[in-house]
Design a protein around this motif. Structure first.
Motif: not given
Lengths: 387, 387
Positions: A311, B275, B278-279, B282, B285
């Motif tokens: 992103r 992020d 996290r994305e 994995d 959070e």
């Protein structure tokens, strides 16, 4: 800098080098390295011998070494003899506080300022900065006049073309300049020096280059490509993600070298294996099979994949044959495709072929990616090569 | 190598340096750089002047330059004057064929062999290798006797501790050796040189170090950590993937520096933003919120995430505070966690804190990751730090 000498860790060799340099009558001699605790750290002894000063344990330096052992390295248990060796300096020298555990020193001998600095680069850099405003360096610098100096940087211009473009340039201006040309990773760095009164000649040369090579000249104020790209991303408030095959992370590492890069670098995917390109970057199987991993199509798909998966506003990719093996007649060692994905679904790419070893090909690919991003940032949309 | 001198692109400076070195009577002087086509490429002229040989256009060299302009750079359009400049050499010198477009040369002056090589590293390296088996270098090397030399490498041992462990070592053996100690990225490189008859003394020192610091000594045959890790992965037939935060791709770039690394490097994720951790990796959070991105928990989760997302046998991760900003009392600049995920769901990590600038902290983090992987490979399972 007039001269740099490097010699081995031997007392006679270090001493002879110092004597050679002192004999020239330089204003400043910087001595670096050899301030550690081991038997082959002999710099202070060599400086003491050559300047005729006895070596003395400095209580001031010892206190600094002891404090640093605890503050920096959390090692209160270092032997006293080790700390004392590092605090033993030429008598009367100014002690320079240690960023690590090795203090430096500064002294004046026969009119030459001698500054002794530690070898590890970050310790050296920090001690140097802290020593500059202090005597004896402050006085020396106050007496020096800065020459007019300008650094111009050009992208993707061979030296032979630059020479051709300078053909016929005013010889009266040229003779007043000292012009250095250095080629590195497909960039040319042109350093123009002039006496303060001859700044007009430097400006004339700069104008000539700007006029003849407007697309190639990307920096007129000394800024590197890293500075220009970071500045462009910050100014646009945009972010970048990378997708790297043959460079294996080198572009990401380069973009994150700078403090504060987290403001505009999202990260990336190192897609060294082909199935990683497919799975993490969504490169279509068809492209990998039909066009191959080293292709414009794959480079663009990788850039798009990184842009989407992370992103980011921009995706930049590198895929190529870094060698020495893996080349074919159609896709020789040195062939590199660079892709860029930008705002509004824009896509672009460029293609390089260049000789050199693996490290050179990878370094040039990273430079190519930074320049494609620079040009895309300037256009506000992904652009194509070659320049 | 007895001495290295670096001087500016000026005829007088280059000539004076050559005269200083010739006066010493060295067997060999290597001159590098300044063979390009621009006005500040003056090395051949300086060599000609100092050795009293006129500069002459060499037809042999010109043919090589012309062929290379087309073969390597696909530029048949280079001006004749540029090619002729690069083919103009001291009369009677042996021409060394150009890997790029600049030929080198070799000659003998007053009993000293002078070899003139181009500046770009890959051109220099290739020309040097090709010149070694030819005269005049071949004869010079045939007359030289190789000393006994051994390089030992240690990990995570301060110089002061090595000194302490050598305390009491046989002075009769020590005096026969030349021992150099160089610290770099938390490794110590110990170079031990001895005359051929004194090899026993070198072996005694090596045994002493191996006995006192068995866990730290990771190489006794000169192999670097890169060699050891690559060899371990190849021997095991296993693959590795990386997950990098503060190093931004530096570990991936290091692992893929070597030709043939595609056999064991799958790639990785540069998770600079949280992020992305996290994305793409994995990382739960909960870990990012409770433990933070710079934590043992996050490092292990990142390593596991890279291992799984890239289907590799090993996952290795780096997360830390590279600075100069972003430090807190609990998580200061220089704090780095390294994670490893291995076969059988094994996990491990290590933690570093070390002063230095951003580049030093990142370089040391990469070294730490390579060493944690080395130790894990040797154990066949992910292991913990510190050594």
């Amino acid at each position: 800098v007039d001269r740099i000498e490097m010699v081995g860790d031997e007392l006679d060799a270090i001493g002879a080098a110092l004597e050679r340099l002192l004999a020239v009558g330089f204003d400043l001699i910087c001595v670096t390295g050899g301030l550690g605790p081991t038997h082959d750290d002999l710099t202070m002894e060599a400086v003491a011998r050559v300047t005729g000063r006895p070596l003395r344990l400095s209580e001031e330096a010892l206190a600094m070494v002891q404090a640093q052992s605890i503050a920096v390295y959390r090692r209160p248990d270092v032997q006293a003899s080790v700390q004392e060796k590092q605090a033993t300096l030429p008598e009367g020298a100014r002690v320079l506080p240690p960023p690590g555990t090795a203090p430096g020193c500064a002294l004046v001998h026969q009119g030459t300022v001698i500054v002794v600095l530690p070898g590890p680069p970050w310790e050296l850099a920090r001690m140097w900065e802290e020593a500059l405003p202090e005597e004896p360096l402050a006085g020396l610098l106050a007496r020096a006049a800065a020459p007019h100096e300008r650094v111009l940087r050009l992208w993707a211009v061979p030296e032979s073309q630059l020479i051709a473009e300078l053909d016929g340039f005013d010889p009266g201006a040229w003779d007043r300049l000292r012009v250095g040309i250095c080629a590195r990773a497909a960039e040319l760095e042109v350093t123009v020096r002039a006496q303060p009164g001859d700044a007009w000649a430097a400006e004339a040369l700069e104008e000539r280059i700007a006029e003849r090579l407007p697309d190639a000249l990307f920096s007129r104020d000394g800024r590197t490509i890293d500075d220009v790209v970071a500045g462009g991303l910050v100014a646009a408030g945009q972010t970048v993600a990378v997708a790297e095959s043959c460079t294996g992370g080198l572009l990401g590492a380069r973009l994150t070298e700078r403090a504060g890069s987290s403001a505009y670098v999202r990260g990336g995917v190192i897609a060294y294996a082909n199935d990683v390109k497919r799975e993490l970057l969504d490169v279509p199987e068809r492209i990998l099979v039909v066009d191959g991993a080293v292709s414009a199509e794959c480079a663009q798909a990788m850039a798009r994949g990184a842009q989407r998966a992370l992103r980011a506003d921009w995706g930049v990719s590198i895929t190529g044959v870094a060698g020495p093996g893996g080349g074919t007649p159609e896709k020789p060692v040195g062939l590199v495709y660079i892709g860029v994905a930008g705002p509004g679904d824009s896509l672009g790419h460029t293609r390089h072929t260049r000789g050199g070893d693996r490290a050179t090909i990878r370094e040039r690919a990273v430079a190519g990616a930074l320049h494609l991003l620079r040009r895309s940032l300037a256009a506000g949309t992904a652009v194509y090569g070659p320049r």
